[in-house]
Design a protein around this motif. Sequence first.
Motif, mmCIF file in Angstrom:
data_model
loop_
_atom_site.group_PDB
_atom_site.id
_atom_site.type_symbol
_atom_site.label_atom_id
_atom_site.label_comp_id
_atom_site.label_asym_id
_atom_site.label_seq_id
_atom_site.Cartn_x
_atom_site.Cartn_y
_atom_site.Cartn_z
ATOM 1 N N THR A 210 0.812 -1.218 0.000
ATOM 2 C CA THR A 210 0.000 0.000 0.000
ATOM 3 C C THR A 210 0.846 1.268 0.000
ATOM 4 O OG1 THR A 210 -0.146 -0.064 2.421
ATOM 5 C CG2 THR A 210 -1.913 -1.164 1.164
ATOM 6 N N ASP A 211 2.105 1.155 0.469
ATOM 7 C CA ASP A 211 2.978 2.325 0.493
ATOM 8 C C ASP A 211 4.400 1.870 0.812
ATOM 9 O OD1 ASP A 211 3.758 4.931 0.297
ATOM 10 O OD2 ASP A 211 2.535 5.672 1.962
ATOM 11 N N LEU A 245 3.894 0.874 -8.813
ATOM 12 C CA LEU A 245 4.585 0.788 -7.534
ATOM 13 C C LEU A 245 5.721 1.800 -7.446
ATOM 14 C CD1 LEU A 245 4.724 -2.984 -6.530
ATOM 15 C CD2 LEU A 245 3.346 -1.150 -5.583
ATOM 16 N N LYS A 248 4.320 4.900 -6.193
ATOM 17 C CA LYS A 248 4.082 4.835 -4.750
ATOM 18 C C LYS A 248 5.365 5.100 -3.973
ATOM 19 C CE LYS A 248 0.164 1.573 -4.580
ATOM 20 N NZ LYS A 248 -0.743 2.418 -3.797
#
Length: 277
Positions: A210-211, A245, A248
Amino acid sequence: MTTRYSAFSLFKEGLAGQTGWQPAWRSPEPKLSYDAIVIGGGGHGLATAYYLAKNHNITSVAVLEKGWIGGGNTGRNTTVVRSNYYYPESIELYGLAHRLYEGLSKELNYNVMLSQRGMVNLCHSTGEMEIGARTVNAMQINGIDAELFSPDDVRRVAPIYNFSPDARFPVFGGIWQGRAGTARHDAVAWGYARAASRLGVDIIQNCEITDFIIEGGRCRGVQTSRGAIRAERIGMAVAGHSSVLAAKAGFRLPINSYALQACVSEPVKPILDTVVL
């Protein structure tokens, strides 16, 4: 410890009602930290983790997969195994990969279903035949097996093809690589997962990134759907999601990701077992 596959173990389990098989790989809870994290549980990510453990003795490794092993691009690609490329850099890379494939089932103790039935790239014009000749020469100079096929050679390995001169794509010849073939790439992923797990690598499925944890301008870990996981080294092997990604993590890759739709057929014998059209 997973069971070593063999004819004996298969016979033994047959007598025991198939009740003694162990899971192919461990599914542990993620630890708080590792020496290395590999994002992506496809063929490339699992191979990375396996060779880190096998060749470099780095076993504190987590492979983080958003879905399940063998359920991503690895399970949906075209199954072709080949090294019929033109540029020396490509030949070196794919030549090594091709040689690894030839011994992979034995090394991993898992049948990746490699079938080296050969592959022909058809040429449909005199111009394509010239390019084909150059490609064959480049392959041979760099130590890769290759032959320039005539229409009769193509007819010998693919007799079902329409060889009429009035065909929409008439056959002028082709590039033949006899060592090329097919493999079950989802089986490749399963084999690498099993072998990596035996060496101590943690295979973490259903774990979405998610991060990224950025501290002092350096990536120190990842936030996931299963909590924060830290590591000194983090690698991404996520195919078409690479740019997503990367964004991110706060940087831009010099590539763009595009959705690709392909119709991939199973090898239906005897039509598709000798030629890839």
